[in-house]
Design an enzyme around this catalytic site. Structure first.
Site, PDB file in Angstrom:
ATOM      1  CG  ASN A   9       1.524 -10.224 -26.519  1.00 26.90           C
ATOM      2  OD1 ASN A   9       0.692 -11.122 -26.364  1.00 26.90           O
ATOM      3  ND2 ASN A   9       2.803 -10.478 -26.767  1.00 26.90           N
ATOM      4  CD1 TRP A  10      -3.680  -8.272 -22.799  1.00 28.31           C
ATOM      5  CD2 TRP A  10      -5.658  -9.319 -22.891  1.00 28.31           C
ATOM      6  NE1 TRP A  10      -4.664  -7.324 -22.660  1.00 28.31           N
ATOM      7  CE2 TRP A  10      -5.890  -7.940 -22.717  1.00 28.31           C
ATOM      8  CE3 TRP A  10      -6.755 -10.172 -22.995  1.00 28.31           C
ATOM      9  CZ2 TRP A  10      -7.174  -7.408 -22.617  1.00 28.31           C
ATOM     10  CZ3 TRP A  10      -8.032  -9.647 -22.911  1.00 28.31           C
ATOM     11  CH2 TRP A  10      -8.240  -8.275 -22.715  1.00 28.31           C
ATOM     12  CE  LYS A  11       4.440 -10.567 -23.454  1.00 23.83           C
ATOM     13  NZ  LYS A  11       5.806 -10.349 -23.013  1.00 23.83           N
ATOM     14  CG  HIS A  96       6.298 -11.954 -28.754  1.00 24.19           C
ATOM     15  ND1 HIS A  96       7.077 -12.417 -27.719  1.00 24.19           N
ATOM     16  CD2 HIS A  96       5.857 -10.726 -28.389  1.00 24.19           C
ATOM     17  CE1 HIS A  96       7.096 -11.489 -26.764  1.00 24.19           C
ATOM     18  NE2 HIS A  96       6.368 -10.463 -27.145  1.00 24.19           N
ATOM     19  CD  GLU A  98       7.198 -13.472 -24.237  1.00 22.67           C
ATOM     20  OE1 GLU A  98       6.007 -13.743 -24.487  1.00 22.67           O
ATOM     21  OE2 GLU A  98       7.530 -12.481 -23.553  1.00 22.67           O
ATOM     22  CD  GLU A 168       7.449  -6.731 -28.369  1.00 20.86           C
ATOM     23  OE1 GLU A 168       6.653  -6.114 -27.655  1.00 20.86           O
ATOM     24  OE2 GLU A 168       7.472  -7.966 -28.459  1.00 20.86           O
ATOM     25  N   GLY A 174       9.410  -7.414 -20.156  1.00 17.75           N
ATOM     26  CA  GLY A 174       9.068  -7.953 -18.844  1.00 17.75           C
ATOM     27  C   GLY A 174      10.120  -7.706 -17.780  1.00 17.75           C
ATOM     28  CB  SER A 214       9.478  -2.326 -19.625  1.00 16.25           C
ATOM     29  OG  SER A 214       9.938  -3.615 -19.257  1.00 16.25           O
ATOM     30  N   GLY A 235       2.926  -5.486 -23.033  1.00 14.51           N
ATOM     31  CA  GLY A 235       2.672  -6.785 -22.406  1.00 14.51           C
ATOM     32  C   GLY A 235       1.994  -6.586 -21.060  1.00 14.51           C
ATOM     33  N   GLY A 236       2.779  -6.704 -20.005  1.00 14.68           N
ATOM     34  CA  GLY A 236       2.266  -6.678 -18.629  1.00 14.68           C
ATOM     35  C   GLY A 236       1.270  -5.564 -18.334  1.00 14.68           C
TER      36      GLY A 236
END
Ligand code: 13P
Length: 251
Positions: A9-11, A96, A98, A168, A174, A214, A235-236
């Site tokens: 997921n490149w957000k 998600h 967020e 998640e 994150g 993470s 993610g990251g």
């Protein structure tokens, strides 16, 4: 046997050129990857070009959200699921944390968006997960169950073939704090139990449940060794092709 899924997921990262560059860098690194499905989810503006440049590869492309509406209309700023399909995507990430936290998504909108995604034949990656206070007071399983039942409300048996669940825990996103593999397994098993009760054993055994929060090259293997963890939503660590490829090729 559930085929694992590793999704990135490149957000809201990467301009168009950067997204294409990362996708093209990833392509040869996973060209021989057969043990899992590989998915990347760039921002909307990069979807068409990333899909075009990955055509014929084993990397699938997801959007990070879609409209709850099935019909086109006067919905400024929204993108209909068929428009996402039209540019070459096969999956949509829905609900998600967020989006729930910052953009008012509710179990109801997650349900409508999931249905919109399925209506157009795409696969929904439905995200659920508790916040830290829920876990601290022992409510994690209850909260996740409510989110799951809300998201899947009214879905048919055949709909379930195009559902992927992503668990998640919000406190692990994150933050560098991954759920312990056993802790994640416990929740995944409880999610599968809810699926068994509501959808039947066959469906529950077939649905892939991904873990997110993470995930890194050094913890992916322990997570993937858990019986009910069928993949990762990253993610990251998915933003860098080399690092993401290490996660994908965890075996
Ligand atoms: P991180 O891997 O950066 O914790 O993000 C997880 C996530 O939100 C994926 O959807």
């Amino acid at each position: 046997m559930r085929k694992p899924v590793i999704a990135g997921n490149w957000k809201m990262y990467k301009l168009l050129g950067e997204a294409v560059e990362t996708a093209l860098a990833l392509k040869p690194l996973v060209a021989n990857t057969n043990h899992c499905e590989v998915i990347i989810a760039p921002v909307f503006t990069a979807l068409k070009m990333v899909c075009d440049r990955l055509e014929g590869s084993n990397i699938k492309v997801a959007a990070q959200d879609c409209a709850a509406e099935i019909k086109h209309g006067a919905f400024t700023g929204e993108v209909c699921a068929d428009m996402i399909k039209d540019v070459g995507c096969s999956h949509i990430i829905i609900g998600h944390s967020e989006r729930r936290e910052f953009y008012g998504e509710t179990d109801r909108t997650v349900n409508l968006k999931t249905k919109a995604c399925l209506h157009y034949g795409l696969t929904a990656i439905v995200c659920i997960g508790e916040m830290l206070p829920d876990r601290e007071v022992g409510n994690a399983e209850k909260v996740v169950k409510i989110q799951l039942l809300g998201a899947l409300d009214g879905l048919t048996v055949s709909d379930m073939e195009r559902i992927i669940i992503a668990y998640e825990p919000v406190w692990a996103i994150g933050t560098g704090k991954t759920a312990m593999p056993e802790q994640a397994q416990e929740m995944h098993s409880s999610i599968r139990q809810v699926l068994t009760e509501t959808q039947g054993k066959n469906i529950a055994e077939a649905v892939r449940i991904l873990y997110g929060g993470s995930v890194k090259p050094d913890n992916v293997k322990d997570l993937m060794n858990q019986p009910d963890i069928d993949g990762a939503l990253v993610g990251g660590a998915s933003l860098d092709a080399q690092i993401f490829a290490q996660i994908i090729n965890y075996k």
